[in-house]
Scaffold this motif. Structure first.
Motif, PDB file in Angstrom:
ATOM      1  N   GLU A 147     -16.989  72.652 -34.383  1.00  0.00           N
ATOM      2  CA  GLU A 147     -16.115  73.079 -35.483  1.00  0.00           C
ATOM      3  C   GLU A 147     -16.798  72.894 -36.839  1.00  0.00           C
ATOM      4  O   GLU A 147     -16.504  73.608 -37.796  1.00  0.00           O
ATOM      5  N   ASP A 148     -17.718  71.934 -36.926  1.00  0.00           N
ATOM      6  CA  ASP A 148     -18.462  71.742 -38.178  1.00  0.00           C
ATOM      7  C   ASP A 148     -19.499  72.858 -38.363  1.00  0.00           C
ATOM      8  O   ASP A 148     -19.621  73.437 -39.449  1.00  0.00           O
ATOM      9  N   GLY A 149     -20.240  73.145 -37.312  1.00  0.00           N
ATOM     10  CA  GLY A 149     -21.249  74.195 -37.388  1.00  0.00           C
ATOM     11  C   GLY A 149     -20.652  75.549 -37.716  1.00  0.00           C
ATOM     12  O   GLY A 149     -21.268  76.365 -38.416  1.00  0.00           O
ATOM     13  N   ALA A 150     -19.435  75.785 -37.234  1.00  0.00           N
ATOM     14  CA  ALA A 150     -18.791  77.081 -37.457  1.00  0.00           C
ATOM     15  C   ALA A 150     -18.417  77.309 -38.912  1.00  0.00           C
ATOM     16  O   ALA A 150     -18.173  78.445 -39.328  1.00  0.00           O
ATOM     17  N   HIS A 151     -18.376  76.242 -39.715  1.00  0.00           N
ATOM     18  CA  HIS A 151     -18.082  76.386 -41.145  1.00  0.00           C
ATOM     19  C   HIS A 151     -19.347  76.355 -41.992  1.00  0.00           C
ATOM     20  O   HIS A 151     -19.278  76.447 -43.228  1.00  0.00           O
ATOM     21  N   SER A 152     -20.500  76.225 -41.349  1.00  0.00           N
ATOM     22  CA  SER A 152     -21.769  76.212 -42.077  1.00  0.00           C
ATOM     23  C   SER A 152     -22.256  77.637 -42.296  1.00  0.00           C
ATOM     24  O   SER A 152     -22.244  78.470 -41.383  1.00  0.00           O
ATOM     25  N   ALA A 153     -22.739  77.916 -43.500  1.00  0.00           N
ATOM     26  CA  ALA A 153     -23.262  79.256 -43.795  1.00  0.00           C
ATOM     27  C   ALA A 153     -24.493  79.584 -42.956  1.00  0.00           C
ATOM     28  O   ALA A 153     -24.829  80.754 -42.771  1.00  0.00           O
ATOM     29  N   VAL A 154     -25.141  78.552 -42.420  1.00  0.00           N
ATOM     30  CA  VAL A 154     -26.322  78.767 -41.573  1.00  0.00           C
ATOM     31  C   VAL A 154     -25.943  79.399 -40.241  1.00  0.00           C
ATOM     32  O   VAL A 154     -26.709  80.192 -39.683  1.00  0.00           O
ATOM     33  N   TYR A 155     -24.746  79.073 -39.743  1.00  0.00           N
ATOM     34  CA  TYR A 155     -24.370  79.484 -38.394  1.00  0.00           C
ATOM     35  C   TYR A 155     -23.178  80.436 -38.329  1.00  0.00           C
ATOM     36  O   TYR A 155     -23.054  81.189 -37.366  1.00  0.00           O
ATOM     37  N   ARG A 156     -22.316  80.414 -39.326  1.00  0.00           N
ATOM     38  CA  ARG A 156     -21.096  81.211 -39.226  1.00  0.00           C
ATOM     39  C   ARG A 156     -21.410  82.706 -39.214  1.00  0.00           C
ATOM     40  O   ARG A 156     -22.095  83.227 -40.095  1.00  0.00           O
ATOM     41  N   GLU A 157     -20.897  83.388 -38.181  1.00  0.00           N
ATOM     42  CA  GLU A 157     -21.045  84.834 -38.014  1.00  0.00           C
ATOM     43  C   GLU A 157     -22.520  85.269 -38.071  1.00  0.00           C
ATOM     44  O   GLU A 157     -22.853  86.305 -38.639  1.00  0.00           O
ATOM     45  N   LYS A 158     -23.394  84.474 -37.423  1.00  0.00           N
ATOM     46  CA  LYS A 158     -24.826  84.768 -37.420  1.00  0.00           C
ATOM     47  C   LYS A 158     -25.365  85.144 -36.038  1.00  0.00           C
ATOM     48  O   LYS A 158     -26.543  85.489 -35.917  1.00  0.00           O
ATOM     49  N   PHE A 159     -24.533  85.110 -34.986  1.00  0.00           N
ATOM     50  CA  PHE A 159     -25.043  85.268 -33.628  1.00  0.00           C
ATOM     51  C   PHE A 159     -24.550  86.552 -32.963  1.00  0.00           C
ATOM     52  O   PHE A 159     -23.433  87.004 -33.190  1.00  0.00           O
ATOM     53  N   ASP A 160     -25.426  87.114 -32.119  1.00  0.00           N
ATOM     54  CA  ASP A 160     -25.075  88.311 -31.352  1.00  0.00           C
ATOM     55  C   ASP A 160     -24.210  87.970 -30.149  1.00  0.00           C
ATOM     56  O   ASP A 160     -23.363  88.766 -29.741  1.00  0.00           O
ATOM     57  N   VAL A 161     -24.453  86.793 -29.573  1.00  0.00           N
ATOM     58  CA  VAL A 161     -23.735  86.355 -28.370  1.00  0.00           C
ATOM     59  C   VAL A 161     -23.455  84.868 -28.493  1.00  0.00           C
ATOM     60  O   VAL A 161     -24.292  84.099 -28.979  1.00  0.00           O
ATOM     61  N   VAL A 162     -22.276  84.462 -28.049  1.00  0.00           N
ATOM     62  CA  VAL A 162     -21.945  83.048 -27.904  1.00  0.00           C
ATOM     63  C   VAL A 162     -21.574  82.804 -26.451  1.00  0.00           C
ATOM     64  O   VAL A 162     -20.815  83.586 -25.851  1.00  0.00           O
ATOM     65  N   THR A 163     -22.126  81.735 -25.875  1.00  0.00           N
ATOM     66  CA  THR A 163     -21.770  81.347 -24.507  1.00  0.00           C
ATOM     67  C   THR A 163     -21.113  79.976 -24.545  1.00  0.00           C
ATOM     68  O   THR A 163     -21.362  79.166 -25.444  1.00  0.00           O
ATOM     69  N   ALA A 164     -20.278  79.714 -23.543  1.00  0.00           N
ATOM     70  CA  ALA A 164     -19.682  78.385 -23.365  1.00  0.00           C
ATOM     71  C   ALA A 164     -19.356  78.230 -21.891  1.00  0.00           C
ATOM     72  O   ALA A 164     -18.720  79.102 -21.300  1.00  0.00           O
TER      73      ALA A 164
END
Length: 259
Positions: A147-164
């Motif tokens: 949840e912290d990374g998702a609010h970082s400008a480095v990571y937010r809306e930067k990926f083509d695919v997310v896996t979990a």
């Protein structure tokens, strides 16, 4: 007669030769249509298995340590999404734990890059060891809360695919994962047999967070002779619109009051 200790039994169970691993790996990957994907990379998977068992002997990162379990439940299960990743995709693996699906995907798909995110430092220590030991230049482990990374400008809306994989229930996962995706990116949720039930519970969350359910795929992975098949469900969600800035919320709120 001296009885074996529990640890002796575990060590015996986890002992296998290179030939035994390679034979079973080739049989099981062929059964599950993965042989072409892993061709020429068998030695890397053998090395990864050895590294896992050695690290697990002093730091617990997985309860599955027998040869059939390593191959089916860790390696083959991780590779079920490999064919869905666009060439050159930037992938975020949320809650990667001891490196699954991160490490098998990175071995099988050297064209992609994987940011492996987990908040448990001891598990990421193994991922780092494996990255160095296998020479995987396409993996970047990151120790942080999702949840912290998702609010970082480095990571937010930067990926083509997310896996979990095997992280949390889908209503929780959706809020943690969808913010990392670019618009038109794909969230691949790797779930067990209850995946359909989780999806029904998560539809409202997916909509609020800017997602659209594209597909569900039931997967039955066949193991070696005498091994029970592994039933999985892949849930594919497309990021249709940006996630509202207020999401994800603090983890306690996500868990206690899912969208």
């Amino acid at each position: 007669m001296t009885r074996k200790t529990d640890m002796d039994a575990i060590n015996t169970q986890n002992t296998f030769t290179d030939a035994e691993f390679l034979t079973e790996f080739r049989v099981v990957t062929e059964k599950n249509g993965l042989s072409e994907l892993v061709a020429g990379k068998e030695a890397s998977f053998l090395s990864l298995a050895r590294m896992m068992l050695e690290f697990n002997s002093h730091t617990n990162i997985t309860a599955i340590t027998d040869l059939p379990g390593l191959i089916l439940s860790h390696f083959c299960d991780s590779l079920t999404v490999a064919g869905m990743l666009p060439r050159g995709a930037a992938v975020a693996d949320i809650g990667c734990g001891g490196g699954f699906p991160t490490l098998p995907l990175a071995i099988a798909r050297p064209d992609i890059s994987v940011t492996a995110i987990d908040s448990t430092a001891k598990k990421l220590a193994f991922v780092w060891d494996a990255v160095r030991g296998l020479g995987l230049g396409n993996v970047l482990p990151q120790c942080m809360r999702a949840e912290d990374g998702a609010h970082s400008a480095v990571y937010r809306e930067k990926f083509d695919v997310v896996t979990a994989r095997a992280v949390s229930a889908l209503p929780v996962l959706a809020e943690l994962c969808l913010p990392y995706l670019k618009t038109s990116g794909l969230f691949c949720a790797m779930k067990g047999p209850r995946g359909a039930e989780e999806l029904a519970e998560a539809r409202n969350a997916v909509k609020i967070l800017g997602g659209t359910v594209l597909d569900t795929k039931k997967v039955v992975l066949e193991g070696a002779d005498g091994q029970a098949p592994l039933e999985r469900m892949l849930i594919i969600i497309k990021k249709s619109s940006p996630t509202p800035d207020k999401y994800p919320r603090a983890y306690g709120k996500i868990k206690n009051k899912p969208l």
